[in-house]
Scaffold this motif. Structure first.
Motif, PDB file in Angstrom:
ATOM      1  N   ASN A 641       0.825  -1.214   0.000  1.00 58.35           N
ATOM      2  CA  ASN A 641       0.000   0.000   0.000  1.00 58.35           C
ATOM      3  C   ASN A 641       0.856   1.258   0.000  1.00 58.35           C
ATOM      4  O   ASN A 641       0.542   2.252  -0.672  1.00 58.35           O
ATOM      5  N   HIS A 642       1.932   1.219   0.756  1.00 61.50           N
ATOM      6  CA  HIS A 642       2.822   2.381   0.868  1.00 61.50           C
ATOM      7  C   HIS A 642       3.467   2.701  -0.481  1.00 61.50           C
ATOM      8  O   HIS A 642       3.512   3.865  -0.905  1.00 61.50           O
ATOM      9  N   VAL A 643       3.963   1.676  -1.151  1.00 63.11           N
ATOM     10  CA  VAL A 643       4.635   1.879  -2.435  1.00 63.11           C
ATOM     11  C   VAL A 643       3.646   2.333  -3.493  1.00 63.11           C
ATOM     12  O   VAL A 643       3.952   3.182  -4.345  1.00 63.11           O
ATOM     13  N   GLN A 644       2.433   1.789  -3.460  1.00 60.17           N
ATOM     14  CA  GLN A 644       1.403   2.194  -4.421  1.00 60.17           C
ATOM     15  C   GLN A 644       1.079   3.680  -4.304  1.00 60.17           C
ATOM     16  O   GLN A 644       0.698   4.331  -5.285  1.00 60.17           O
ATOM     17  N   LYS A 645       1.269   4.235  -3.106  1.00 59.64           N
ATOM     18  CA  LYS A 645       1.007   5.660  -2.885  1.00 59.64           C
ATOM     19  C   LYS A 645       2.247   6.521  -3.116  1.00 59.64           C
ATOM     20  O   LYS A 645       2.253   7.704  -2.800  1.00 59.64           O
ATOM     21  N   GLY A 646       3.281   5.907  -3.679  1.00 59.77           N
ATOM     22  CA  GLY A 646       4.484   6.673  -4.000  1.00 59.77           C
ATOM     23  C   GLY A 646       5.569   6.636  -2.946  1.00 59.77           C
ATOM     24  O   GLY A 646       6.558   7.361  -3.046  1.00 59.77           O
ATOM     25  N   GLY A 647       5.392   5.786  -1.921  1.00 60.10           N
ATOM     26  CA  GLY A 647       6.376   5.705  -0.860  1.00 60.10           C
ATOM     27  C   GLY A 647       7.538   4.786  -1.210  1.00 60.10           C
ATOM     28  O   GLY A 647       7.541   4.104  -2.240  1.00 60.10           O
ATOM     29  N   GLN A 648       8.545   4.785  -0.319  1.00 62.53           N
ATOM     30  CA  GLN A 648       9.728   3.947  -0.498  1.00 62.53           C
ATOM     31  C   GLN A 648       9.711   2.806   0.512  1.00 62.53           C
ATOM     32  O   GLN A 648       9.206   2.950   1.626  1.00 62.53           O
ATOM     33  N   ALA A 649      10.312   1.680   0.111  1.00 59.90           N
ATOM     34  CA  ALA A 649      10.421   0.536   1.006  1.00 59.90           C
ATOM     35  C   ALA A 649      11.684  -0.239   0.688  1.00 59.90           C
ATOM     36  O   ALA A 649      12.168  -0.235  -0.446  1.00 59.90           O
ATOM     37  N   VAL A 650      12.223  -0.898   1.698  1.00 53.64           N
ATOM     38  CA  VAL A 650      13.385  -1.779   1.546  1.00 53.64           C
ATOM     39  C   VAL A 650      12.956  -3.159   2.014  1.00 53.64           C
ATOM     40  O   VAL A 650      12.389  -3.294   3.104  1.00 53.64           O
ATOM     41  N   MET A 651      13.219  -4.191   1.197  1.00 52.96           N
ATOM     42  CA  MET A 651      12.702  -5.520   1.521  1.00 52.96           C
ATOM     43  C   MET A 651      13.652  -6.595   1.034  1.00 52.96           C
ATOM     44  O   MET A 651      14.649  -6.321   0.354  1.00 52.96           O
ATOM     45  N   VAL A 652      13.324  -7.825   1.385  1.00 53.23           N
ATOM     46  CA  VAL A 652      14.076  -8.978   0.904  1.00 53.23           C
ATOM     47  C   VAL A 652      13.236  -9.712  -0.136  1.00 53.23           C
ATOM     48  O   VAL A 652      12.078 -10.051   0.117  1.00 53.23           O
ATOM     49  N   MET A 653      13.832  -9.930  -1.300  1.00 52.20           N
ATOM     50  CA  MET A 653      13.202 -10.711  -2.361  1.00 52.20           C
ATOM     51  C   MET A 653      14.233 -11.708  -2.882  1.00 52.20           C
ATOM     52  O   MET A 653      15.306 -11.307  -3.343  1.00 52.20           O
ATOM     53  N   ASP A 654      13.903 -12.997  -2.788  1.00 50.16           N
ATOM     54  CA  ASP A 654      14.804 -14.040  -3.286  1.00 50.16           C
ATOM     55  C   ASP A 654      16.215 -13.861  -2.728  1.00 50.16           C
ATOM     56  O   ASP A 654      17.198 -13.894  -3.464  1.00 50.16           O
ATOM     57  N   GLN A 655      16.269 -13.643  -1.405  1.00 51.43           N
ATOM     58  CA  GLN A 655      17.535 -13.468  -0.681  1.00 51.43           C
ATOM     59  C   GLN A 655      18.346 -12.263  -1.173  1.00 51.43           C
ATOM     60  O   GLN A 655      19.557 -12.210  -0.998  1.00 51.43           O
ATOM     61  N   MET A 656      17.672 -11.282  -1.720  1.00 50.44           N
ATOM     62  CA  MET A 656      18.307 -10.050  -2.177  1.00 50.44           C
ATOM     63  C   MET A 656      17.643  -8.862  -1.484  1.00 50.44           C
ATOM     64  O   MET A 656      16.405  -8.791  -1.412  1.00 50.44           O
ATOM     65  N   ILE A 657      18.444  -7.947  -0.956  1.00 49.56           N
ATOM     66  CA  ILE A 657      17.880  -6.706  -0.410  1.00 49.56           C
ATOM     67  C   ILE A 657      17.575  -5.780  -1.575  1.00 49.56           C
ATOM     68  O   ILE A 657      18.434  -5.503  -2.427  1.00 49.56           O
ATOM     69  N   VAL A 658      16.338  -5.301  -1.608  1.00 51.31           N
ATOM     70  CA  VAL A 658      15.833  -4.547  -2.751  1.00 51.31           C
ATOM     71  C   VAL A 658      15.190  -3.255  -2.268  1.00 51.31           C
ATOM     72  O   VAL A 658      14.489  -3.236  -1.250  1.00 51.31           O
ATOM     73  N   LEU A 659      15.451  -2.167  -2.976  1.00 51.85           N
ATOM     74  CA  LEU A 659      14.746  -0.906  -2.740  1.00 51.85           C
ATOM     75  C   LEU A 659      13.584  -0.825  -3.711  1.00 51.85           C
ATOM     76  O   LEU A 659      13.765  -0.965  -4.926  1.00 51.85           O
ATOM     77  N   ASP A 660      12.382  -0.613  -3.174  1.00 55.02           N
ATOM     78  CA  ASP A 660      11.180  -0.483  -3.995  1.00 55.02           C
ATOM     79  C   ASP A 660      10.747   0.983  -3.976  1.00 55.02           C
ATOM     80  O   ASP A 660      10.367   1.514  -2.932  1.00 55.02           O
ATOM     81  N   GLN A 661      10.837   1.620  -5.137  1.00 51.26           N
ATOM     82  CA  GLN A 661      10.496   3.039  -5.232  1.00 51.26           C
ATOM     83  C   GLN A 661       9.743   3.286  -6.525  1.00 51.26           C
ATOM     84  O   GLN A 661      10.238   2.964  -7.606  1.00 51.26           O
TER      85      GLN A 661
END
Length: 903
Positions: A641-661
């Protein structure tokens, strides 16, 4: 009523984002009597303090407090309002207050805003005394109390010059605080910090201020550069003064060689008798005096700030105007009742003194203080126009001729002053100095600003803002980057990791954490340094270019924050710890306290929150700025929800740290490449890495630097001491960890299976100030995780009886399924480690939840040295006894980290 304790919160705190005082008051027998039942109380209170009728109180409208009085409120609540009213009557605009019941029926906390610490305390104590007297129908001199407070305010409150600079700094959002009880201000932090005493900044050398005080040397230096100054010389006795006067010719001026504020100055001395009298008056202030040719004309003060003239005033000596009825003495008394006049620097004008200087001046003009001037007759009372001796000022900034402006700036630079008051005597400041018979008669370091801020005639000049803009030019950074880190677990690791990465940018980073305070790589203070005093220690160091501050619950609750606003506030997680302490009884109480870190964020700053933590929605509601969420689960709904509203997030995907912006996913680094995650097996350190990455993104640190920092940050005694540190003793391993709550025990238990061990041995303990249920729960976890357990106790029992914590842990171990035959109680931390190592079986992993890292680390070093002496096959490198690159056996194959950093 009796005040039992006082607590001063000098920064933002859990009660208010302004400084507050908290008094613990015992209301005694008055605690449960409403004000409506106290005979005559309400009437006397409002009669003595009518300003209370305007107080809103919790009802939200003017007069709300009076309504509460009539309905029946309680005396401590009344004391809160009276404290605020007394401060208001003393000239301080304060509004916030609250009263809360404390531990027993008669104890209350009265919390209220203050601007001046001494005044705030004095008003609190006076309010309690007044309320107590009124409630018991005892006599009390409210007028005397108020006069005492006003006198104290005149002595301790900031003067107008300092206050103008303070307010200008606040307007520019520059952190500012008063140091001590004088006029010294600290502006900003670290390498952006400046100190200023009244209007004297720290960039001005002592030599320059000394030259300015030496009026004769000042004249010589100015004269050498062609600036007109009065001719004269220094004299040391009366006869020398007479001889000099004869050589120069009358009229003359005489002044102390190192005086200020017009003390001992005599002007327009017309004969030998007047010179003798002037000499004797001035000799009270200095043994060296200056006799110089008197320059006739008007007295102008020109204020130079940097390369500019920012204000100018024409000063007039104090005077009274006759009415044909009253004497000069009576007229002075009437003028001193002017609300604009006060003692010292408390008001725009200073009260006029009929001292020996004034009386001498009157006598020189054939008058005495008892003479009655005619109607409209103007009687001057001094020759000099200093505001500090009762003079008045007319703003003439717009009149200063450009040539005179250039001369004033040049004079300040010749002496070496950043801020200077240049005194011109000339007929008209609007005409070039060289055209008339005028001169510069003084150059002043640390000039007073009152005449420009509060001119008697003309426009006020915002010279405080001019000074701030000189010290901090518009468009430049006014402070250093600050990251504040809090949470239940992982604070220290995240703080150290942030410091490590920021250091790679070339900045000298200051850090506070549970192990000490650091400037760059140097520890300047050992111990638990997570409170406001440690933060201030870092921020007041001029070498610091960025600060990372571990901000613990205890400091927040007991003393508030040690900084004003941070660029980034991080809350890693919140779990059940410290309940039952400092008024924190629930998880919500703990979250409320820690939320101060994310509320105290600069405009444009950022809060970093854990999207996996159940308390995060509570935190999000308290934030008015930008949020970066982090999560170990890329399917987290909050993040989506946060990213859909234009926010930033940092997460783990497939053992990779990813910035979602903005819907774009930017890979940063593989989790197994990060040493503190133990190949991706330590969930808590993955969480810590995500929190740090989020904060670094918020500071716009490059992805390359962030990844480099994550790869080079190891779980060793050099980089992250005391957090999952593994030591290889040959036939067994030892892990040291500062686990002291339930979440930490769970994190260690989660990691052990990935490390690989024949048997897990635990040396466990818990701080005595934790709740019984939490200690028992830690024991339960230990009972499930460890095959053999040694129970130790902290040296600091925190008001527990010896053996009490051990008993609770034992109870928990048994409830968790522990083997009674594999439990030993060894109270000493170091002794328990030695015994565990001696009794270890081949392949054991011994986990010690320590209290004092250095003590157990020293024991480990001795054990390793002992074993190396006993076995030629085991010869460890003593400079590197920690397995800093440990990788679980099952993850060794194909790990890219091993090829780059071989063990």
């Amino acid at each position: 009523m009796d005040i039992k304790e006082q607590h001063i919160y000098r920064g933002r705190n859990i009660y208010c984002h302004k400084p507050v005082i908290k008094l613990l008051v015992d209301a005694g027998a008055l605690s449960d009597i409403p004000t409506k039942d106290l005979s005559g109380f309400n009437e006397q209170l409002l009669s003595n303090f009518p300003g209370l009728k305007k107080h809103y109180c919790s009802l939200g409208y003017e007069g709300g407090f009076v309504t509460r009085l009539k309905e029946g409120t309680y005396v401590c609540h009344v004391a809160e309002h009276l404290t605020l009213e007394l401060q208001s009557m003393a000239g301080f605009d304060v509004y916030f207050g609250k009263t809360r019941w404390a531990e027993n029926p008669s104890l209350y906390h009265i919390i209220y805003e203050y601007m001046d610490e001494e005044i705030g305390l004095a008003c609190g104590y006076a309010a309690v005394e007044i309320i107590s007297c009124l409630a018991h129908n005892e006599s009390v001199s409210t007028k005397a109390q108020l006069e005492k407070i006003k006198r104290l305010a005149a002595e301790t409150a900031l003067g107008p010059s300092t206050k103008a600079i303070y307010q200008a700094a606040e307007k520019r959002k520059i952190p500012v605080r008063r140091l001590g009880h004088e006029s010294l201000l600290q502006l900003s932090y670290g390498n952006k910090m400046r100190l200023i005493q009244a209007s004297l900044p720290d960039g001005t050398s002592c030599l320059a201020t000394d030259i300015a005080k030496n009026k004769d040397l000042t004249k010589q230096m100015l004269g050498a550069y062609g600036i007109p100054v009065p001719e004269g010389r220094i004299v040391y006795d009366e006869e020398e003064a007479l001889a000099t006067g004869k050589a120069l010719g009358y009229p003359l001026a005489l002044k102390p060689f190192d005086g200020n504020q017009g003390r001992g100055v005599s002007l327009n001395i017309r004969d030998e008798n007047q010179l003798r009298s002037a000499y004797r008056a001035a000799a009270k202030y200095s043994t060296a005096l200056i006799v110089e040719r008197f320059i006739s004309g008007n007295d102008f003060r020109v204020l130079v700030v940097g390369d500019r003239v920012v204000a100018a005033s024409e000063r007039k000596p104090p005077f009274v105007t006759g009415d044909g009825i009253h004497s000069i003495k009576e007229l002075v008394h009437r003028e001193n009742r002017n609300v604009q006049r006060g003692v010292g620097h408390e008001k725009p004008l200073t009260k006029i003194k009929l001292d020996h200087v004034a009386k001498h001046f009157l006598h020189k003009n054939g008058l005495s203080e008892n003479d009655i001037p005619g109607k409209s007759e103007v009687i001057a009372l001094r020759e000099n126009g200093n505001i500090s001796t009762g003079g008045t000022a007319r703003d003439c900034t717009a009149e200063v001729h450009p040539v005179n402006q250039e001369i004033a700036v040049r004079a300040a630079k010749i002496i070496g002053l950043e801020i200077a008051g240049i005194d011109f005597v000339m007929a008209d400041i609007a005409r070039p100095l060289q055209e008339g018979k005028g001169a510069i008669v003084e150059v002043n370091a640390g000039p007073g600003l009152r005449m420009h801020l509060f001119p008697t005639f003309g426009s006020s000049r915002d010279v405080g803002q001019e000074i701030i803009d000189f010290l901090y030019p518009q468009g430049e950074d006014v402070t250093i980057p600050i990251i504040s880190v809090t949470g239940t677990n992982g604070k220290t690791t995240v703080t150290r990791l942030l410091k490590h990465v920021l250091s790679l940018t070339g900045k000298r980073v200051g850090m506070t954490c549970t192990q000490g305070t650091y400037i760059g790589g140097k520890c300047i203070s050992m111990g638990d340094n997570t409170g406001p005093m440690s933060a201030q220690l870092v921020l007041s160091n001029r070498e610091v270019e960025a600060a990372v501050l571990e901000t613990a619950r205890g400091g927040i609750v007991r003393r508030g924050l040690g900084y004003d606003l941070a660029d980034v506030g991080v809350i890693i997680n919140v779990s059940d710890d410290h309940r039952g302490q400092d008024g924190i009884d629930t998880l919500e109480d703990l979250a409320f306290a820690k939320s101060l870190v994310i509320e105290a964020i600069k405009p444009g700053g950022c809060a970093v929150l854990n999207a996996d933590d159940p308390m995060t929605p509570y935190f999000a509601k308290r934030i008015h700025g930008k949020i970066i969420y982090f999560s170990q689960n890329h399917d987290n709904d909050l993040i989506k929800n946060h990213v859909q509203k234009g926010g930033q997030a940092v997460m783990v995907m497939d053992q990779m740290i990813v910035l979602d912006q903005d819907g774009k996913k930017i890979p940063l680094i593989s989790v197994p490449e990060i040493p503190i995650t133990f190949g991706g097996s330590s969930k808590c350190n993955i969480e810590n890495a995500l929190a740090a990455v989020s904060a670094l993104y918020a500071l716009n640190i490059s992805e390359h630097i962030i990844a480099m920092g994550l790869r080079s940050f190891h779980p060793d005694v050099n980089t992250n001491p005391g957090r999952f540190n593994l030591f290889d003793l040959g036939d067994c391993k030892v892990m040291l960890d500062y686990g002291h709550n339930i979440s930490a025990y769970e994190a260690v238990g989660q990691l052990i299976p990935y490390i690989g061990t024949e048997r897990a041995v635990g040396i466990i303990g818990m701080p005595g100030d934790r709740m019984d249920e939490n200690i028992i729960e830690a024991g339960k976890i230990a009972g499930r995780v460890f095959s053999k357990i040694y129970i130790r106790e902290d040296r600091d029992l925190r008001q527990r009886a010896p053996g009490e914590v051990a008993h609770l842990l034992y109870q928990g171990i048994m409830e968790g399924g522990g083997d009674e035959g594999e439990i030993s109680v060894v109270p000493s931390e170091t002794e328990s480690l030695q015994i565990a190592v001696e009794e270890a079986l081949p392949g054991d992993l011994i986990v010690l939840f320590y209290e004092n890292f250095q003590h157990v680390f020293d024991i480990l070093q001795k054990l390793i040295e002992k074993r190396s002496d006993m076995s030629e096959d085991f010869m460890p490198d003593k400079s590197r006894i920690n397995e800093i690159n440990f990788i679980p056996p099952q993850l060794e194959q194909g790990n890219p980290y091993l090829s780059a950093h071989p063990s």
